[in-house]
Design a protein around this motif. Structure first.
Motif, PDB file in Angstrom:
ATOM      1  N   LEU A 156      -5.615   6.701  -3.572  1.00 13.76           N
ATOM      2  CA  LEU A 156      -5.768   7.268  -2.227  1.00 13.76           C
ATOM      3  C   LEU A 156      -6.991   6.678  -1.529  1.00 13.76           C
ATOM      4  O   LEU A 156      -6.937   6.324  -0.351  1.00 13.76           O
ATOM      5  CB  LEU A 156      -5.892   8.785  -2.314  1.00 13.76           C
ATOM      6  N   ARG A 176      -9.370  14.660  -1.172  1.00 15.03           N
ATOM      7  CA  ARG A 176     -10.114  15.896  -1.369  1.00 15.03           C
ATOM      8  C   ARG A 176      -9.205  16.995  -1.929  1.00 15.03           C
ATOM      9  O   ARG A 176      -9.573  17.722  -2.854  1.00 15.03           O
ATOM     10  CB  ARG A 176     -10.681  16.299  -0.006  1.00 15.03           C
ATOM     11  N   THR A 177      -8.007  17.080  -1.369  1.00 16.36           N
ATOM     12  CA  THR A 177      -7.056  18.089  -1.836  1.00 16.36           C
ATOM     13  C   THR A 177      -6.719  17.879  -3.312  1.00 16.36           C
ATOM     14  O   THR A 177      -6.672  18.831  -4.103  1.00 16.36           O
ATOM     15  CB  THR A 177      -5.762  17.997  -1.001  1.00 16.36           C
ATOM     16  N   VAL A 178      -6.498  16.621  -3.650  1.00 17.68           N
ATOM     17  CA  VAL A 178      -6.153  16.313  -5.046  1.00 17.68           C
ATOM     18  C   VAL A 178      -7.299  16.707  -5.971  1.00 17.68           C
ATOM     19  O   VAL A 178      -7.086  17.254  -7.058  1.00 17.68           O
ATOM     20  CB  VAL A 178      -5.807  14.804  -5.163  1.00 17.68           C
ATOM     21  N   VAL A 222       0.841  -1.196   0.000  1.00 14.10           N
ATOM     22  CA  VAL A 222       0.000   0.000   0.000  1.00 14.10           C
ATOM     23  C   VAL A 222       0.878   1.248   0.000  1.00 14.10           C
ATOM     24  O   VAL A 222       0.629   2.217  -0.728  1.00 14.10           O
ATOM     25  CB  VAL A 222      -0.940  -0.029   1.222  1.00 14.10           C
ATOM     26  N   LEU A 241       0.991   4.119  -2.777  1.00 12.77           N
ATOM     27  CA  LEU A 241       0.691   5.517  -2.463  1.00 12.77           C
ATOM     28  C   LEU A 241       1.836   6.423  -2.890  1.00 12.77           C
ATOM     29  O   LEU A 241       1.602   7.470  -3.509  1.00 12.77           O
ATOM     30  CB  LEU A 241       0.456   5.672  -0.955  1.00 12.77           C
ATOM     31  N   ARG A 268      -8.312  13.196   3.501  1.00 16.50           N
ATOM     32  CA  ARG A 268      -8.094  14.633   3.283  1.00 16.50           C
ATOM     33  C   ARG A 268      -7.346  14.867   1.979  1.00 16.50           C
ATOM     34  O   ARG A 268      -7.633  15.793   1.224  1.00 16.50           O
ATOM     35  CB  ARG A 268      -7.287  15.215   4.451  1.00 16.50           C
ATOM     36  N   TRP A 269      -6.361  13.988   1.700  1.00 12.53           N
ATOM     37  CA  TRP A 269      -5.564  14.190   0.484  1.00 12.53           C
ATOM     38  C   TRP A 269      -6.380  13.902  -0.767  1.00 12.53           C
ATOM     39  O   TRP A 269      -6.192  14.547  -1.804  1.00 12.53           O
ATOM     40  CB  TRP A 269      -4.295  13.341   0.522  1.00 12.53           C
ATOM     41  N   ARG A 322      -3.006   4.713  14.861  1.00 10.10           N
ATOM     42  CA  ARG A 322      -2.228   5.308  13.770  1.00 10.10           C
ATOM     43  C   ARG A 322      -2.852   4.967  12.412  1.00 10.10           C
ATOM     44  O   ARG A 322      -2.808   5.774  11.490  1.00 10.10           O
ATOM     45  CB  ARG A 322      -0.797   4.805  13.816  1.00 10.10           C
ATOM     46  N   LEU A 323      -3.397   3.767  12.316  1.00 16.81           N
ATOM     47  CA  LEU A 323      -4.051   3.391  11.062  1.00 16.81           C
ATOM     48  C   LEU A 323      -5.272   4.269  10.813  1.00 16.81           C
ATOM     49  O   LEU A 323      -5.546   4.677   9.672  1.00 16.81           O
ATOM     50  CB  LEU A 323      -4.468   1.915  11.110  1.00 16.81           C
ATOM     51  N   TRP A 381      -8.175   0.561   2.900  1.00 17.92           N
ATOM     52  CA  TRP A 381      -7.330  -0.484   3.474  1.00 17.92           C
ATOM     53  C   TRP A 381      -6.982  -0.157   4.928  1.00 17.92           C
ATOM     54  O   TRP A 381      -7.040  -1.020   5.813  1.00 17.92           O
ATOM     55  CB  TRP A 381      -6.052  -0.626   2.645  1.00 17.92           C
ATOM     56  N   LEU A 399      -5.934  10.964   7.005  1.00 20.74           N
ATOM     57  CA  LEU A 399      -4.978  11.720   6.187  1.00 20.74           C
ATOM     58  C   LEU A 399      -5.219  11.454   4.697  1.00 20.74           C
ATOM     59  O   LEU A 399      -5.271  12.391   3.881  1.00 20.74           O
ATOM     60  CB  LEU A 399      -3.555  11.322   6.587  1.00 20.74           C
ATOM     61  N   LEU A 400      -5.398  10.195   4.336  1.00 21.03           N
ATOM     62  CA  LEU A 400      -5.604   9.862   2.922  1.00 21.03           C
ATOM     63  C   LEU A 400      -6.932  10.428   2.421  1.00 21.03           C
ATOM     64  O   LEU A 400      -7.037  10.872   1.280  1.00 21.03           O
ATOM     65  CB  LEU A 400      -5.535   8.343   2.723  1.00 21.03           C
ATOM     66  N   GLY A 425      -6.260   3.218  -0.483  1.00 19.16           N
ATOM     67  CA  GLY A 425      -5.379   3.209   0.698  1.00 19.16           C
ATOM     68  C   GLY A 425      -6.158   3.522   1.958  1.00 19.16           C
ATOM     69  O   GLY A 425      -5.977   2.875   3.006  1.00 19.16           O
ATOM     70  N   LEU A 453      -4.057   7.466   9.551  1.00 23.61           N
ATOM     71  CA  LEU A 453      -3.661   7.365   8.145  1.00 23.61           C
ATOM     72  C   LEU A 453      -4.899   7.433   7.242  1.00 23.61           C
ATOM     73  O   LEU A 453      -4.893   8.090   6.199  1.00 23.61           O
ATOM     74  CB  LEU A 453      -2.898   6.052   7.912  1.00 23.61           C
TER      75      LEU A 453
END
Lengths: 122, 760
Positions: free
Chosen positions: B53, B34-36, A75, A79, B31-32, B21-22, B59, B28-29, B56, B25
């Motif tokens: 994204l 959306r940013t993209v 993954v 990414l 948000r990204w 943490r997952l 996952w 974060l993905l 990910g 993540l």
């Protein structure tokens, strides 16, 4: 106000006084997107690193954990490739564009945002 | 098809961090993505990484859910495999950071928590349908129970079961399983399955009629699996007062038939917050006024403060018949025992209810029919034994020390209010022998603190001292909420060492009760006294080895003088307590009649057997000698059928107490003269003392707390700017500890020419 950043309004775009041309806004935005995507790759890498660190510290071990660690690696690779490729594509596309365009060229005006999204920013 | 069995090694705390943490993540993905879209959408998508994204993020989400489920399964499997997990060091909560090595059963849901919940919901619906049908489907109930037994470690599935059944229908099912009459509810068949509600009209087709009760075997299986399910539901934090507000078969909001939970509580561990809520309501529902034990409705309140402002949930026990209160008693005992077995909760809970426990126990020991159910009074004693026991002490040192202080204080106050041998008054109700024996066990656990307090050079906890005099405060300090991390009864110190600051007279109250139990407990208590005195002597010798050096140095006192003084104080403490107990018991025997007098006399004779064995000219030596044989002989001698304690018996005890007395106020006297040695060092220099430590290294003590390494910085500096020791109550814990060590250091002891000695 002069400048070439993505935050500059189309009406204020710098003009090339010599030729009467204006900045190619499409090129500007592609370059900005390439820079932002590179930052994205860094942010995601920073978020993934603690995952591998926790695994190495003994959070979870066993065959399933090994399989999951391989998935994580895939993954992550996917990414970083997605971010990296997108950044390179944006930069390449930008480079193929002229820096200056005629004022009536569609690229002289910043494209409008997608419906439901703010223009610029996150 | 479920996969193969899997061996899992997990560090619970790190694995939870990994799951968190997952989730980060995933955010974060998201948000990204959306940013993209913002960046590349207006450009006509020259490239499109959003699919990667989103994949990910998906996952990460699935991984977090599967890992969380795996942690829960591993913890449940680990808990089910053996005794409750060894508690972590103080400061860690519950299972945090525990390393688990378990072999998990194949997961039929392949890590999918939602699928597990859905399967649980189907099982729950099947269970309700089979149990509440006009004729119970026993085969289906057995099948569901068997399926749930297999899934006993699957918190997600069990959560689905409990959620699908719901509180009201669970209460109805439990009433049928536990064969409770008089529920006043009705079962309706609806499109959403059977529902329950309040009964109206006649009693035809009553759902709680004996004909609809479940057979014992099926009922037993069912309560076991439902107990495991509800325990999992509780551990996931969802068994709240709000949930319990609908836990009644009539479906009336705001009432909880908690008594129905009795048989379920032993199945698996419920969460401490659920147990605390049930336990607090249990005490609120007990009526201990007068000389009758009664029950009334209590109120269920979440200890976490969740749901404050919501309508109160009343703990009504249960609707209908409970002949003799037997169900309520069994439920109460189950709650108390479950709490007692939670070392992180037992001490704080018992501390909050210690007065009620003691009052109820005294009531239970009365030779009248007071209505205290024996299972409940036994459970009180069990709770006390665990609240101050080794597990609670290790997991919750402050809570356990506070509990011991509060327990001793309550016993002390009661004695002070009800007995006065000087005026020949005793209106007390004695504690049951079982609880006295528990005190003896606890004092064995706390023997070091007990005797350290008796020989302590500094006054005990300020919070318990009456500022107007020498006595203790009249009631337990209001600010003594156990939530105070600094230690409530002493606002200065925290941790297990707190026990040494419990005033000696509070310890003496507990020791007196323990000695009054008579029998083999006295033997242990003498052993503790002798052992502590011997340990002190040994430590004293070790820390002053080789002080005589070449024999040329002459000191005003031996550097071991303080140790001997403290030893004498320990022995005197024990023997004085023994004498006081004998005196109290003698008065009791005189005032009381019949069986109680006989028992009191027997206990006095046992104490006298101890006293007789002590040689007045060698108190300590004879204490060692009598730890075994004499007490046993004494017990045999004392087992006489009747009679009052003979004057010779009482005289023997008094003689020993006189022999062991130390000068009152010796601690203050010692500190005063030690301070004088320090302050007059310019005129009378302190003679340094050389000692040899365990490694053979010589070390010189000069008496200067800085040079001797007792004061190492501002934190443990106990001297004021003029180099005088600060008042002890103004010292920080570190300074206090340094001050104590300095007072007992070889140079200060050896140069002290005014050490108080024992009278006579």
């Amino acid at each position: 106000m002069t400048g070439t950043g993505p935050g500059v309004d189309a009406g204020d775009a710098a003009r090339d006084p010599a030729a009467g041309l204006v900045v190619n806004q499409r090129r500007v935005m592609l370059l900005a997107a390439a820079a932002t995507l590179e930052r994205g790759a860094d942010e995601v890498a920073a978020a993934v690193r603690p995952l591998t660190a926790a695994l190495e510290a003994g959070a979870w071990a066993g065959p399933a954990a090994d399989a999951w660690a391989r998935e994580l690696a895939q993954v992550w690779a996917g990414l970083s490739r997605a971010f990296g490729d997108a950044a390179v594509d944006c930069a390449d596309t930008a480079r193929a564009q002229p820096e200056w365009v005629a004022p009536d060229d569609p690229r002289a005006v910043r494209p409008s945002a997608l419906p439901g999204f703010p223009r610029d920013g996150r | 098809m479920p996969g193969p069995s899997e061996r899992v090694v997990l560090d619970t705390m790190l694995a939870r961090t990994l799951a968190n943490r997952l989730r980060e993540l995933r955010e974060l993905l998201g948000r990204w993505a959306r940013t993209v879209a913002v960046l590349l959408g207006p450009l006509g998508w020259p490239v499109d990484p959003t699919a990667v994204l989103r994949a990910g993020a998906g996952w990460a989400d699935r991984s977090a859910a599967a890992l969380t489920r795996r942690i829960a399964l591993a913890e449940a499997a680990d808990e089910g495999a053996g005794p409750p997990p060894a508690p972590g060091p103080p400061g860690t909560s519950g299972t945090a950071g525990r390393r688990l090595v378990v072999t998990l059963r194949p997961d039929p849901f392949h890590g999918d928590a939602d699928a597990a919940r859905a399967a649980g919901a189907r099982l729950g619906a099947a269970l309700v349908g089979a149990a509440l049908a006009p004729t119970a489907d026993l085969a289906m109930l057995r099948a569901v129970a068997a399926r749930l037994r297999l899934a006993a470690d699957d918190a997600d599935l069990l959560d689905g079961v409990v959620t699908a059944i719901g509180p009201s229908r669970l209460a109805a099912v439990l009433r049928l399983a536990e064969r409770v009459t008089g529920g006043g509810f009705t079962v309706m068949a609806t499109a959403a399955g059977y529902q329950v509600g309040p009964a109206r009209g006649g009693d035809r087709g009553r759902p709680d009629a004996p004909g609809r009760w479940l057979p014992t075997a099926v009922a037993g299986e069912l309560t076991a699996v439902l107990g495991a399910a509800l325990a999992a539901f509780s551990r996931s934090g969802r068994l709240t007062a709000a949930w319990l507000s609908r836990f009644n078969a009539r479906g009336i909001p705001g009432t909880a038939e908690t008594t129905l939970l009795g048989p379920l509580l032993a199945a698996r561990r419920f969460s401490p917050s659920t147990l605390r809520m049930l336990g607090d309501a249990l005490f609120a529902s007990m009526d201990l006024h007068g000389n009758r034990f009664g029950t009334r409705a209590g109120t269920l309140t979440d200890p976490t403060g969740l749901g404050t402002g919501a309508p109160a949930t009343r703990d009504i026990g249960c609707y209908g018949g409970d002949p003799g209160g037997r169900r309520r008693a069994a439920y109460g005992a189950a709650v108390l025992r479950a709490i007692a077995d939670e070392p992180g909760l037992a001490a704080r809970f018992a501390d909050a209810h210690v007065e009620a426990i003691l009052a109820g126990s005294r009531l239970a020991a009365l030779p009248l029919a007071t209505g205290v159910p024996p299972p409940v009074s036994d459970a009180w004693a069990y709770l006390v034994s665990r609240a101050g026991g080794p597990d609670a002490r290790r997991v919750d040192p402050t809570g356990a020390a506070t509990f011991m202080a509060h327990l001793g204080f309550a016993v002390y106050r009661y004695q002070a209010e009800h007995t006065d041998p000087g005026r020949r008054m005793d209106t007390s109700w004695p504690l049951p022998a079982g609880l006295r024996a528990v005190f003896a066990d606890l004092l064995h656990v706390w023997r070091h603190e007990l005797y350290a307090s008796a020989a302590n050079l500094l006054p005990a906890a300020e919070a318990l001292r009456d500022p107007s005099g020498d006595g203790l405060v009249a009631s337990w300090p209001a600010g003594a909420a156990t939530g105070n991390p600094a230690g409530p009864w002493s606002t200065r110190l925290a941790g297990p060492a707190d026990g040494t600051r419990i005033p000696a007279r509070v310890w003496a109250a507990l020791l007196g009760e323990a000695l009054a139990a008579g029998g083999p407990t006295a033997e242990t208590l003498i052993g503790d006294a002798a052992g502590q005195a011997a340990g002190l002597e040994q430590a004293g010798w070790l820390s002053t080895r080789g002080y005589r050096g070449d024999g040329r140095a002459a000191y005003p006192a031996s550097p071991r003088a303080l140790v001997h003084l403290q030893q004498a104080a320990m022995v005197a403490f024990f023997l004085t307590t023994l004498t006081d107990t004998a005196t109290r018991l003698a008065l009791r025997a005189e005032l009381a009649a019949g069986e109680e007098a006989r028992r009191a006399t027997m206990a006095i004779d046992q104490l006298a057997a101890v006293a007789r064995a002590i040689k007045v000219d060698d108190v300590l030596g004879s204490l060692y000698g009598i730890t075994l044989g004499v007490v046993v002989t004494g017990v045999a001698d004392a087992a006489k059928p009747d009679g009052e304690p003979s004057p010779a018996t009482l005289a023997a005890i008094a003689r020993v107490a006189d022999a062991a007395a130390v000068l009152p106020g010796w601690q203050d006297a010692y500190r005063t003269s030690a301070t004088a040695v320090w302050l007059r060092r310019a005129d009378d220099p302190i003679a340094p003392v050389d000692v040899v430590d365990a490694t053979g290294t010589r070390r010189t003590f000069t008496g200067d707390p800085r040079a001797d390494g007792f004061i190492t910085g501002t934190a443990d500096d106990f001297l004021d700017p003029a180099d005088r020791p600060l008042p002890p109550e103004r010292m920080s814990p570190a300074a206090r500890s340094a001050y104590l060590r300095w007072l007992a250091s070889p140079a200060i002891v050896a140069n002290n020419d005014n050490i108080p000695t024992a009278p006579g």
